[in-house]
Design a protein around this motif. Structure first.
Motif, PDB file in Angstrom:
ATOM      1  N   VAL A  24       0.836  -1.200   0.000  1.00 17.13           N
ATOM      2  CA  VAL A  24       0.000   0.000   0.000  1.00 17.13           C
ATOM      3  C   VAL A  24       0.877   1.259   0.000  1.00 17.13           C
ATOM      4  O   VAL A  24       0.581   2.244  -0.696  1.00 17.13           O
ATOM      5  N   ALA A  25       1.969   1.221   0.767  1.00 18.44           N
ATOM      6  CA  ALA A  25       2.877   2.373   0.812  1.00 18.44           C
ATOM      7  C   ALA A  25       3.458   2.663  -0.563  1.00 18.44           C
ATOM      8  O   ALA A  25       3.576   3.826  -0.974  1.00 18.44           O
ATOM      9  N   TYR A  26       3.810   1.608  -1.304  1.00 20.99           N
ATOM     10  CA  TYR A  26       4.356   1.825  -2.647  1.00 20.99           C
ATOM     11  C   TYR A  26       3.297   2.350  -3.604  1.00 20.99           C
ATOM     12  O   TYR A  26       3.573   3.222  -4.438  1.00 20.99           O
ATOM     13  N   MET A  27       2.090   1.818  -3.521  1.00 22.03           N
ATOM     14  CA  MET A  27       1.004   2.340  -4.358  1.00 22.03           C
ATOM     15  C   MET A  27       0.811   3.834  -4.106  1.00 22.03           C
ATOM     16  O   MET A  27       0.551   4.602  -5.040  1.00 22.03           O
ATOM     17  N   HIS A  28       0.952   4.235  -2.840  1.00 20.12           N
ATOM     18  CA  HIS A  28       0.712   5.624  -2.452  1.00 20.12           C
ATOM     19  C   HIS A  28       1.903   6.524  -2.783  1.00 20.12           C
ATOM     20  O   HIS A  28       1.748   7.532  -3.486  1.00 20.12           O
ATOM     21  N   TYR A  29       3.084   6.164  -2.294  1.00 16.93           N
ATOM     22  CA  TYR A  29       4.244   7.038  -2.441  1.00 16.93           C
ATOM     23  C   TYR A  29       5.017   6.809  -3.736  1.00 16.93           C
ATOM     24  O   TYR A  29       5.422   7.752  -4.410  1.00 16.93           O
ATOM     25  N   GLY A  30       5.242   5.545  -4.083  1.00 13.26           N
ATOM     26  CA  GLY A  30       6.026   5.260  -5.275  1.00 13.26           C
ATOM     27  C   GLY A  30       5.284   5.559  -6.558  1.00 13.26           C
ATOM     28  O   GLY A  30       5.783   6.263  -7.433  1.00 13.26           O
ATOM     29  N   LEU A  31       4.057   5.021  -6.682  1.00 14.16           N
ATOM     30  CA  LEU A  31       3.274   5.154  -7.914  1.00 14.16           C
ATOM     31  C   LEU A  31       2.318   6.340  -7.890  1.00 14.16           C
ATOM     32  O   LEU A  31       1.871   6.788  -8.953  1.00 14.16           O
ATOM     33  N   ASP A  32       1.965   6.833  -6.698  1.00 21.17           N
ATOM     34  CA  ASP A  32       1.028   7.949  -6.563  1.00 21.17           C
ATOM     35  C   ASP A  32      -0.290   7.654  -7.271  1.00 21.17           C
ATOM     36  O   ASP A  32      -0.814   8.461  -8.047  1.00 21.17           O
ATOM     37  N   VAL A  33      -0.851   6.472  -7.021  1.00 17.76           N
ATOM     38  CA  VAL A  33      -2.137   6.113  -7.621  1.00 17.76           C
ATOM     39  C   VAL A  33      -3.246   6.847  -6.867  1.00 17.76           C
ATOM     40  O   VAL A  33      -3.368   6.731  -5.651  1.00 17.76           O
ATOM     41  N   ARG A  34      -4.052   7.594  -7.595  1.00 22.87           N
ATOM     42  CA  ARG A  34      -5.127   8.391  -7.007  1.00 22.87           C
ATOM     43  C   ARG A  34      -6.490   7.826  -7.398  1.00 22.87           C
ATOM     44  O   ARG A  34      -6.610   7.026  -8.323  1.00 22.87           O
ATOM     45  N   ASP A  35      -7.503   8.303  -6.694  1.00 21.09           N
ATOM     46  CA  ASP A  35      -8.862   7.815  -6.934  1.00 21.09           C
ATOM     47  C   ASP A  35      -9.327   8.086  -8.359  1.00 21.09           C
ATOM     48  O   ASP A  35     -10.116   7.312  -8.917  1.00 21.09           O
ATOM     49  N   ASP A  36      -8.865   9.184  -8.947  1.00 22.05           N
ATOM     50  CA  ASP A  36      -9.326   9.528 -10.297  1.00 22.05           C
ATOM     51  C   ASP A  36      -8.407   8.986 -11.394  1.00 22.05           C
ATOM     52  O   ASP A  36      -8.616   9.274 -12.571  1.00 22.05           O
ATOM     53  N   ASP A  37      -7.407   8.203 -11.023  1.00 23.62           N
ATOM     54  CA  ASP A  37      -6.515   7.611 -12.025  1.00 23.62           C
ATOM     55  C   ASP A  37      -7.165   6.421 -12.721  1.00 23.62           C
ATOM     56  O   ASP A  37      -7.971   5.698 -12.124  1.00 23.62           O
TER      57      ASP A  37
END
Length: 524
Positions: A211-224
């Motif tokens: 989850v940390a990588y999805m958030h910080y590494g990839l910056d996946v957002r709700d509107d992506d």
């Protein structure tokens, strides 16, 4: 404190509290706790075109969290009837399709352990992983089912009519087993330089790292519109193409078809992808195709091997964004990244892998990139399956440092730069291939008395496999024999891992103790 105002330290603590809890329930965290009407995955299949000159037409199917919950509960009941329970292992030999996700969730509901099997593997490679993991059940798809024939003690379930009958004829399981944060969720095998591939138990608490990588590494957002194109038979595709999206509630695209630049362009444009993650080989291949241009991605990320500067420059023009390089391993996931998230974003420095992700601390130990274990709350790897000696080799004697086996350096700003693999693992098109696996197959040929395998640089794939073979007396190294050896590897190990070139040599360079000096072969 809202998520928007949380510091990285607070975020890491929050994720660890959720996924590392003693009563953590993987099925609930991955599917049941989400909005049942929200789309979890969009499965993309390709329908053959009647016109040979026209491009195949992608067909998309949305799969909701509600769909996954209902189907996985019913399939869990079917697996339970076959004797699968807490702590048991189940192999899954499938490409990117809905049944793979349903199977993973059903296995998790029983407190059992999921063994991913790469679809390019041949029967011996599959059997070794199933035997080492003590699996009794394998879930597969029609194109792969024949590979399981002859493997003793295995009950195979095939996607399609059989799979659907088991789902529809069983009542949903009443409760899912909570194995807790330390309980095993996945058993993923990785390859090294010597010996059989090593089993990496992945606990439920590893989801905090994903989850940390999805958030910080990839910056996946709700509107992506997010698309991780990696194969779920390997760590990057499984961790961040299936588990990470499920845990965060962000839809991912599952392309159930082979890769091509044209099809990739259709999906990027037709589905409006804004956040794309793939192996460097994908980007290199796309960069060679003049049709790949005019896109406006918000984020593009790469993992598996260092990116070359030409790809980064091309991406700015063709994709509308730079491609950011990230670094990690099967044993711990991604942990040094050129992060996209604004909280940890920094200007890209050519050649750098970036800085440690929140929740990880790194250093250079004996020339190797290393993880400072006590200072890394997101570090979840504790050892290989039934391999204490290999586990010990990964850590310093005091267990403070985990040693990646990759050499590198850090600059004064704390950025890390990859130098070389300290072991001899070959990374081809993002897939890690242990020389031992290929050598073990080649040496079975009656004409071969000694063999060594190395990786050679390749513009498109990063590396390709080359074999150096010593033949038995009186045997001539011919083109026909080279093709025979290549086919042997395809049949007995994996279709993608055959040596592109076979060199017939009189002897292999070795140390006085008999170890092959692969670095000399790479120079030759």
């Amino acid at each position: 404190m809202t998520q928007a105002t949380m510091t990285p330290t607070h975020m890491v603590d929050r994720w660890l509290a959720i996924y590392g809890a003693p009563d953590a329930n993987a099925a609930a965290l991955l599917v049941d706790d989400h909005d049942p009407d929200a789309v979890a995955f969009t499965v993309i299949e390709v329908e053959a075109s009647a016109d040979a000159d026209s491009a195949p037409a992608p067909i998309t199917t949305d799969v909701t969290y509600g769909d996954l919950a209902e189907r996985s509960k019913r399939f869990a009941s079917a697996l339970a009837d076959l004797g699968v329970g807490r702590g048991d292992t189940v192999g899954v030999l499938m490409g990117k399709r809905e049944e793979l996700v349903v199977s993973l969730l059903a296995i998790a509901r029983l407190g059992a352990v999921y063994i991913p099997l790469f679809t390019a593997f041949a029967t011996p490679a599959i059997e070794m992983r199933l035997t080492s993991g003590k699996a009794k059940v394998v879930i597969t798809e029609p194109s792969q089912a024949s590979k399981l024939e002859g493997i003793d003690g295995i009950r195979a379930i095939v996607a399609g009519e059989e799979f659907e009958q088991l789902v529809s004829s069983n009542e949903p399981i009443a409760e899912s087993v909570a194995v807790g944060g330390d309980g095993a969720l996945i058993l993923l095998f990785t390859s090294g330089t010597t010996g059989a591939p090593k089993g990496v138990p992945v606990p439920v608490k590893a989801l905090a790292s994903f989850v940390a990588y999805m958030h910080y590494g990839l910056d996946v957002r709700d509107d992506d519109v997010f698309w991780n194109a990696a194969d779920p038979g390997w760590a990057y595709g499984l961790y961040y193409g299936v588990l990470g999206p499920l845990a965060t509630g962000h839809r991912n695209l599952l392309l159930h078809a082979g890769f091509s630049p044209e099809l990739t362009a259709q999906i990027l444009g037709g589905l409006g992808v804004t956040n794309f993650a793939a192996a460097p080989t994908v980007y290199r291949t796309l960069s060679k195709d003049p049709r790949i241009t005019g896109f406006a991605l918000r984020r593009a990320s790469s993992a598996g091997e260092p990116l070359t500067p030409d790809v980064i420059g091309w991406a700015q023009q063709a994709l509308g964004t730079e491609v950011r390089d990230h670094y990690g391993q099967t044993e711990h996931g991604m942990f040094i990244n050129n992060h996209w998230h604004s909280d940890v974003y920094e200007t890209l420095v050519p050649g750098s892998m970036g800085k440690p992700m929140p929740g990880f601390a790194a250093g250079i130990v004996d020339g190797q990139i290393a993880i400072d274990v006590p200072a890394s709350p997101l570090m979840w790897f504790s050892g290989y399956l039934d391999a204490p000696d290999k586990t010990a080799a990964r850590f310093t004697e005091d267990r403070r440092w985990y040693l990646t086996g990759d050499t590198g350096r850090a600059d004064e700003e704390g950025r890390y730069f990859f130098s070389a693999r300290d072991d001899d693992v070959i990374i081809m098109a993002g897939y890690r291939i242990g020389p031992f696996d290929v050598e073990s197959v080649l040496i079975t040929h009656p004409s071969v008395i000694d063999v060594a395998v190395v990786g050679r640089p390749d513009e498109l794939r990063g590396e390709v496999i080359e074999a150096f073979v010593v033949l038995a007396p009186g045997i001539e190294g011919t083109e026909a024999l080279e093709k025979e050896l290549q086919q042997l590897v395809k049949t007995e190990f994996a279709a993608h891992a055959y040596p592109r070139t076979v060199h017939f040599v009189d002897a292999l360079p070795k140390t006085p103790s008999g170890k092959i000096q692969r670095f000399l072969l790479r120079k030759g």
